[in-house]
Design an enzyme around this catalytic site. Structure first.
Site, PDB file in Angstrom:
ATOM      1  N   HIS A 104       0.820  -1.221   0.000  1.00 55.23           N
ATOM      2  CA  HIS A 104       0.000   0.000   0.000  1.00 55.23           C
ATOM      3  C   HIS A 104       0.848   1.263   0.000  1.00 55.23           C
ATOM      4  CE1 HIS A 104      -4.036  -1.851   0.822  1.00 55.23           C
ATOM      5  NE2 HIS A 104      -3.229  -2.876   1.011  1.00 55.23           N
ATOM      6  N   ASP A 142       3.641   9.189  -0.568  1.00 50.31           N
ATOM      7  CA  ASP A 142       2.407   8.501  -0.199  1.00 50.31           C
ATOM      8  C   ASP A 142       2.089   7.442  -1.250  1.00 50.31           C
ATOM      9  OD1 ASP A 142       0.101   7.968   1.224  1.00 50.31           O
ATOM     10  OD2 ASP A 142      -0.394  10.084   1.461  1.00 50.31           O
TER      11      ASP A 142
HETATM   12  C1  G6P Z   1      -1.056   2.935   6.084  1.00 51.57           C
HETATM   13  C2  G6P Z   1      -0.523   1.536   5.896  1.00 51.57           C
HETATM   14  C3  G6P Z   1      -1.431   0.511   6.550  1.00 51.57           C
HETATM   15  C4  G6P Z   1      -1.724   0.890   7.987  1.00 51.57           C
HETATM   16  C5  G6P Z   1      -2.259   2.312   8.061  1.00 51.57           C
HETATM   17  C6  G6P Z   1      -2.504   2.764   9.490  1.00 51.57           C
HETATM   18  O1  G6P Z   1      -2.210   3.118   5.346  1.00 51.57           O
HETATM   19  O2  G6P Z   1      -0.362   1.262   4.529  1.00 51.57           O
HETATM   20  O3  G6P Z   1      -0.834  -0.769   6.517  1.00 51.57           O
HETATM   21  O4  G6P Z   1      -2.639   0.001   8.579  1.00 51.57           O
HETATM   22  O5  G6P Z   1      -1.330   3.185   7.459  1.00 51.57           O
HETATM   23  O6  G6P Z   1      -1.345   2.616  10.256  1.00 51.57           O
HETATM   24  P1  G6P Z   1      -1.314   1.711  11.556  1.00 51.57           P
HETATM   25  O7  G6P Z   1       0.143   1.613  11.914  1.00 51.57           O
HETATM   26  O8  G6P Z   1      -2.128   2.447  12.559  1.00 51.57           O
HETATM   27  O9  G6P Z   1      -1.909   0.374  11.210  1.00 51.57           O
END
Ligand code: G6P
Length: 473
Positions: free
Chosen positions: A158, A359
């Site tokens: 992602h 991003d």
């Molecule tokens: C990004 C990453 C995700 C992640 C999200 C939130 O979108 O690509 O994998 O889940 O951030 O971050 P966190 O560390 O809170 O899961």
């Protein structure tokens, strides 16, 4: 039909904060069903969880099955805060000075993925399609293959793919390449990411680029392609139109920004640009406010604590300078806002600022577009560093976060843009956001993965045939 099994570090669990990954996948899973396996450091916090064999609990209450692989809390920290978010995240976002490598981070990262692989393997049926998500799980396919799993395994990153130069910051880089090669299909957000990935592999003599576009690394053949992630645009549009959330006072012009409080989002640059706007466009003082929603995230990592302090200081400085009795230029919320409220706020804001320094995609850009009233839409200001730039860049206003004055001028231009031009730009972007939505994204990826699966099944049948039965070419 094969069942879809999704694996990601985070999954939707009640009060869990959600980033782009959970929001997008939840939309896809709610429609198609399947099994979602996540990682959980402390199973006691999961309401209604039921034991599901060694190191796993199942969590009822969603339209799809949920299983959490339970891991020890201290190892989880070394894997999640450590290797994933203090090595891979800064690496992929080009913030090399923030990388902190420790041998025990890497050890925990591999150990947690091996433990997760054991849980996944237990739940897996032979004809399941397995789709693994994000940088937390680069070694998962290798660990699954070690468990004897032969299913087709897809992977989607992602976040941006590291550049050919930056990748060398990782100790044991060839292991990382070899982990990636254990997947059958690797999905990236943009063409730019695919180019970076190709450049990375090209540096290693063990890589071979095949005529059919696939890649061979050591003894594994796999494919890397871009699949830009989308949102459930129709639903978000609907929520926005029905939301009762209001930006007050209505007479004022509003600029909005909303993201996790992450150093990759370029928030200090944005606050500085807004300050510059008020300094140079005196008429706008008192007439335009900026609502910045920044939900806290990964607060145990030093770099996140620092960015939070910086933002508090910067918003205080701009407000101190330009506030009046009835006027606060920056409304800075250090917390998340429910999705239906956010959709309504997006719809009312005259300008949506999406100006990251790096991003993968940035779904807020797409949500802002989806939320607008087509007859009186706001203007999206986008940086060239968001993956969304590849799809929307031609129609958005482009701001460079590394040039504060240019960004201030771009925001001013967005506020002044005539209705006709706003409609024209919005229409073009809305079409893309609606057509290339989250269902389109997951279908394109899963179709490509299915094609790989059928292709390799065909090959293995061919290999089993006695020589005289083989089709000669
Ligand atoms: C990004 C990453 C995700 C992640 C999200 C939130 O979108 O690509 O994998 O889940 O951030 O971050 P966190 O560390 O809170 O899961």
């Amino acid at each position: 039909m094969s069942r879809l099994v999704v694996v990601s570090n985070r999954m939707p669990l009640g009060s869990n904060p959600s980033g782009g990954l959970v929001v997008a996948l939840q939309d896809a899973m709610e429609k198609g069903g399947g099994l979602w396996i996540g990682v959980q450091p402390d199973a006691d916090v999961l309401e209604g969880a039921e034991p599901a064999g060694e190191n796993a609990v199942s969590v009822p209450g969603a339209n799809f099955d949920r299983v959490a692989a339970v891991v020890p809390a201290s190892a989880y920290d070394d894997y999640y805060l450590g290797y994933a978010n203090s090595v891979l995240w800064p690496l992929c976002h080009g913030r090399m000075e923030l990388i902190e490598q420790r041998p025990h981070y890497r050890a925990a990262y591999e150990a947690i993925n091996s433990r997760l692989a054991k849980v996944v393997a237990r739940f897996l049926r032979p004809d399941d399609i397995l789709w693994v998500h994000d940088y937390h799980h680069l070694p998962l396919a290798a660990a699954l293959r070690a468990e004897g799993v032969q299913n087709a395994i897809g992977f989607f990153l992602h976040i941006p793919f590291p550049t050919a130069a930056n990748i060398h910051a990782v100790t044991g880089v060839e292991d990382v390449m070899s982990w990636i090669s254990q997947y059958d299909l690797v999905g990236l957000q943009t063409q730019r990411d695919v180019s970076s990935a190709m450049d990375v592999f090209r540096q290693f003599p063990d890589s071979q680029f095949l005529m059919d576009g696939s890649l061979r690394f050591r003894n594994r053949t796999f494919e890397i392609k871009s699949f830009p992630i989308g949102i459930d645009a129709a639903a978000f549009r609907d929520i926005a139109a029905r939301s009762r959330a209001r930006l007050a006072p209505r007479a004022r012009r509003w600029i909005i920004g909303a993201e996790r409080l992450d150093y990759s989002k370029g928030l200090p640059h944005r606050l500085r640009a807004f300050g510059k706007l008020l300094e140079t466009e005196i008429d706008l003082q008192g007439a335009v406010s900026f609502l910045q929603i920044a939900s806290p995230t990964r607060e145990d990592v030093q770099a996140y604590r620092e960015i939070r302090e910086e933002l508090e200081q910067l918003s205080g400085a701009v407000n101190g300078r330009f506030s009046d009795i009835n006027y606060t230029p920056i409304q800075y919320l250090n917390r998340g806002v429910p999705r239906d409220r956010l959709a309504g706020l997006f719809r009312q804001a005259d300008v949506g600022l999406v100006t990251p320094l790096a991003d993968g995609m940035n779904l807020v850009a797409k949500e802002y577009v989806a939320a607008q009233d087509a007859e009186d839409p706001g203007v999206l200001v986008l940086s060239g560093f968001a993956g969304a730039h590849e799809q929307l860049g031609q129609h958005a206003l482009i701001a460079n976060p590394y040039d504060i004055e240019q960004m201030a001028r771009t925001i001013a231009a967005a506020l002044l843009m005539p209705l006709e031009e706003r409609i024209e730009r919005h229409q073009a972007m809305l079409r893309i956001v609606m057509e290339q939505d989250v269902a389109w994204w997951s279908e394109s990826f899963l179709n490509a993965l299915e094609a790989k699966r059928l292709g390799s099944e065909f090959l293995s049948i061919l290999k089993r045939l006695p020589d005289h039965d083989r089709v000669s070419d």
